[in-house]
Design a protein around this motif. Sequence first.
Motif, PDB file in Angstrom:
ATOM      1  N   ALA A  71     -25.746 104.018  98.582  1.00 31.81           N
ATOM      2  CA  ALA A  71     -25.854 104.124  97.128  1.00 31.81           C
ATOM      3  C   ALA A  71     -26.875 105.195  96.782  1.00 31.81           C
ATOM      4  CB  ALA A  71     -26.270 102.786  96.515  1.00 31.81           C
ATOM      5  N   ASP A  72     -26.497 106.074  95.875  1.00 36.10           N
ATOM      6  CA  ASP A  72     -27.337 107.183  95.436  1.00 36.10           C
ATOM      7  C   ASP A  72     -27.592 107.027  93.936  1.00 36.10           C
ATOM      8  OD1 ASP A  72     -28.540 109.565  94.793  1.00 36.10           O
ATOM      9  OD2 ASP A  72     -26.905 110.852  95.463  1.00 36.10           O
ATOM     10  N   HIS A  73     -28.869 106.805  93.555  1.00 33.77           N
ATOM     11  CA  HIS A  73     -29.223 106.638  92.145  1.00 33.77           C
ATOM     12  C   HIS A  73     -28.346 105.584  91.458  1.00 33.77           C
ATOM     13  CE1 HIS A  73     -31.309 110.420  92.969  1.00 33.77           C
ATOM     14  NE2 HIS A  73     -32.056 110.158  91.911  1.00 33.77           N
ATOM     15  N   GLY A  74     -28.174 104.451  92.144  1.00 30.67           N
ATOM     16  CA  GLY A  74     -27.455 103.340  91.545  1.00 30.67           C
ATOM     17  C   GLY A  74     -25.948 103.468  91.528  1.00 30.67           C
ATOM     18  N   ARG A  75     -25.401 104.431  92.285  1.00 27.42           N
ATOM     19  CA  ARG A  75     -23.947 104.599  92.375  1.00 27.42           C
ATOM     20  C   ARG A  75     -23.523 104.558  93.836  1.00 27.42           C
ATOM     21  NH1 ARG A  75     -24.484 110.220  89.396  1.00 27.42           N
ATOM     22  NH2 ARG A  75     -26.279 110.108  90.813  1.00 27.42           N
ATOM     23  N   LEU A  76     -22.479 103.807  94.115  1.00 23.02           N
ATOM     24  CA  LEU A  76     -21.958 103.787  95.483  1.00 23.02           C
ATOM     25  C   LEU A  76     -21.277 105.111  95.766  1.00 23.02           C
ATOM     26  CD1 LEU A  76     -20.345 100.214  95.722  1.00 23.02           C
ATOM     27  CD2 LEU A  76     -22.712 100.919  96.193  1.00 23.02           C
ATOM     28  N   VAL A  77     -21.665 105.744  96.881  1.00 20.94           N
ATOM     29  CA  VAL A  77     -21.062 107.033  97.236  1.00 20.94           C
ATOM     30  C   VAL A  77     -20.358 106.984  98.589  1.00 20.94           C
ATOM     31  CG1 VAL A  77     -22.662 108.358  95.823  1.00 20.94           C
ATOM     32  CG2 VAL A  77     -23.236 107.888  98.230  1.00 20.94           C
ATOM     33  N   TYR A  78     -20.619 105.947  99.367  1.00 22.83           N
ATOM     34  CA  TYR A  78     -19.924 105.802 100.657  1.00 22.83           C
ATOM     35  C   TYR A  78     -19.798 104.323 100.957  1.00 22.83           C
ATOM     36  CZ  TYR A  78     -18.624 106.089 105.560  1.00 22.83           C
ATOM     37  OH  TYR A  78     -17.958 105.951 106.749  1.00 22.83           O
ATOM     38  N   GLU A  79     -18.618 103.915 101.460  1.00 22.31           N
ATOM     39  CA  GLU A  79     -18.393 102.511 101.826  1.00 22.31           C
ATOM     40  C   GLU A  79     -17.250 102.461 102.834  1.00 22.31           C
ATOM     41  OE1 GLU A  79     -17.560  98.225  99.573  1.00 22.31           O
ATOM     42  OE2 GLU A  79     -16.939 100.105  98.613  1.00 22.31           O
ATOM     43  N   HIS A  80     -17.528 101.883 103.972  1.00 26.02           N
ATOM     44  CA  HIS A  80     -16.469 101.752 104.971  1.00 26.02           C
ATOM     45  C   HIS A  80     -16.736 100.515 105.816  1.00 26.02           C
ATOM     46  CE1 HIS A  80     -12.952 103.892 106.639  1.00 26.02           C
ATOM     47  NE2 HIS A  80     -13.228 103.170 107.716  1.00 26.02           N
ATOM     48  N   TYR A  81     -15.655  99.887 106.270  1.00 28.97           N
ATOM     49  CA  TYR A  81     -15.725  98.662 107.061  1.00 28.97           C
ATOM     50  C   TYR A  81     -15.028  98.872 108.391  1.00 28.97           C
ATOM     51  CZ  TYR A  81     -17.228  96.792 102.626  1.00 28.97           C
ATOM     52  OH  TYR A  81     -17.921  96.579 101.466  1.00 28.97           O
ATOM     53  N   PHE A  82     -15.579  98.231 109.427  1.00 34.79           N
ATOM     54  CA  PHE A  82     -15.103  98.428 110.791  1.00 34.79           C
ATOM     55  C   PHE A  82     -15.076  97.092 111.532  1.00 34.79           C
ATOM     56  CE2 PHE A  82     -17.963 101.808 109.396  1.00 34.79           C
ATOM     57  CZ  PHE A  82     -17.206 102.965 109.550  1.00 34.79           C
ATOM     58  N   ASN A  83     -14.331  97.046 112.613  1.00 31.66           N
ATOM     59  CA  ASN A  83     -14.422  95.945 113.587  1.00 31.66           C
ATOM     60  C   ASN A  83     -14.370  94.565 112.948  1.00 31.66           C
ATOM     61  OD1 ASN A  83     -14.788  97.784 115.801  1.00 31.66           O
ATOM     62  ND2 ASN A  83     -16.928  98.030 115.168  1.00 31.66           N
ATOM     63  N   GLY A  84     -13.426  94.372 112.042  1.00 29.82           N
ATOM     64  CA  GLY A  84     -13.285  93.076 111.395  1.00 29.82           C
ATOM     65  C   GLY A  84     -14.147  92.886 110.172  1.00 29.82           C
ATOM     66  N   GLY A  85     -14.997  93.845 109.856  1.00 28.75           N
ATOM     67  CA  GLY A  85     -15.777  93.777 108.632  1.00 28.75           C
ATOM     68  C   GLY A  85     -14.879  93.973 107.425  1.00 28.75           C
ATOM     69  N   SER A  86     -15.329  93.463 106.277  1.00 35.45           N
ATOM     70  CA  SER A  86     -14.550  93.589 105.050  1.00 35.45           C
ATOM     71  C   SER A  86     -15.474  93.389 103.859  1.00 35.45           C
ATOM     72  CB  SER A  86     -13.429  92.543 105.012  1.00 35.45           C
ATOM     73  OG  SER A  86     -13.950  91.259 104.740  1.00 35.45           O
ATOM     74  N   PRO A  87     -15.035  93.767 102.651  1.00 34.08           N
ATOM     75  CA  PRO A  87     -15.881  93.572 101.465  1.00 34.08           C
ATOM     76  C   PRO A  87     -16.249  92.112 101.229  1.00 34.08           C
ATOM     77  CG  PRO A  87     -14.114  95.108 100.965  1.00 34.08           C
ATOM     78  CD  PRO A  87     -13.812  94.535 102.315  1.00 34.08           C
TER      79      PRO A  87
END
Length: 372
Positions: A71-87
Motif C-alpha cells: 500500500a502506497d499512501h493509503g492505496r493498494l498498489v500490489y496484491e498477489h496470492y500464492f501457494n493456497g493463499g487467498s483474500p
Amino acid sequence: MRHAFRTLAVTIALAAALPAAAGTYRPPTRADDGWPVADAGTLGWNTAKLATLEDKVADGSYKKITSVLVADHGRLVYEHYFNGGSPELLNDVRSASKSLTAMLVGAAIQRGAIPNVEAPVYTFFPDIHIEHPDPRRAAITLEDLLTMSSILECDDENPFSSGNEERMYVSERWLDFALNLPIRGYAPWVSRPKDSPYGRTFSYCTAGSFIAGAAVERATKKPLAAFAHEALEEPLGISKVKWNVSSEGIGMGGGGTRYRTRDLAKLGRLVADGGRWNGKAVLPSGWVHAMLTPHAQARDDADYGYLWWQFRFPIHGVETKVWAMSGNGGNYVFVLPERELVAVITSQAYNQGYAHPQSQAIFRDIVLGAIP
C-alpha cells in the motif's frame, strides 16, 4: 446484498489468484472494504520489478509465500496470492500478534482502564499466588514487558531458559507460570541494563507479551478478542479474525492471531498514519509515536519499540529505518511512516531457517527495489 458481497469477494479471489504472464503487472481489484486501489505504474513504481515476484515464487526461489500486498499512501498498489493463499485466508501470523497487544495497551490507556505504561504489572493480578515473593517484582512495569526487557528470567531463544515459551505452552495455567518466573541473572557476556543501549537488556519473551495481554483483559474487564474487536477491528472494518486463548482461557497476546492479508495491511496503515484510519483517530498519535520509538536494542542490526521491530534497509542506496510486525514463518507487516508505505508478507515457512531472511529479501529487493 450478501449475495453481491460474496460475488465480489469471489471476483477478487479469482483475479488475484490467476497466474500472471512473466514480467507483467496488474493493479489490485477494488472491493467494498475501505481500501482504495491504484496502478503502481502511474505512481512511479517499477512495475516490472514488482512482477518478478510471481516468477521467483513460481520457480521456487521463494518458498511457502502465501501473499504479498503493498500500500502506497493509503492505496493498494500490489496484491498477489500464492501457494493456497487467498483474500479470505486467515493467516496465522504468529508473533506478529505481539504488535497488536501493544496497540491494545495503548487503547486501554486511552480509555482510562490502565493509568499509563509505567503501571506495575503485578497489581493487575492480586489473586495469583507467587511462590517466591521478591520485592523487585513490584517494580516491573508494562513498559518492561512491551520492550522485552523485564527482570524476569525469560528467553525464547534459549532452550535452557526457565521462561522459554515452550515450557509455558505445556503448563496448565500460563499466567501462574509467567508471573512466577524467577528473577534473571546476567552472564559475563550479557550487558546489564546500565551498560546497554537505551538502558535496557533485551530478551525475547513471549510470556511477557502474554502477561501484557492478560493485564489488558483484567483492566478492561473484557476478553482480549472482544476488546480488540471494539478498539481496533470494528473501527477498521475488520470482521473476520481468530484470536487464540491459553489453556485457562486467557487471550493470547503473544502470538497466533489470524487475519486476512488486506486486514493486516489496515493495521499497518493505521500505524503509518499516526493512529488514523481514513482520517478518523483510532489510536492516540502519542501512543503510536511511543510505540515506534526505539526503547531497546534487540540485535546489532535491529532495535525494538513497544513490541515492534525496527530494521534497517537500503532505499535508493540510503540506509532507512523501517518498523515491522514480525512472526514465525516469515510473516511481516512492514511500515515506513514517512513514505506512508505498508507491505504485508504472509508465509507458512514455520520454523524454517530461511523464513525471515526470505521475507526480508522480498521486502528489500522487490518492494523497496521498485519504490519510486
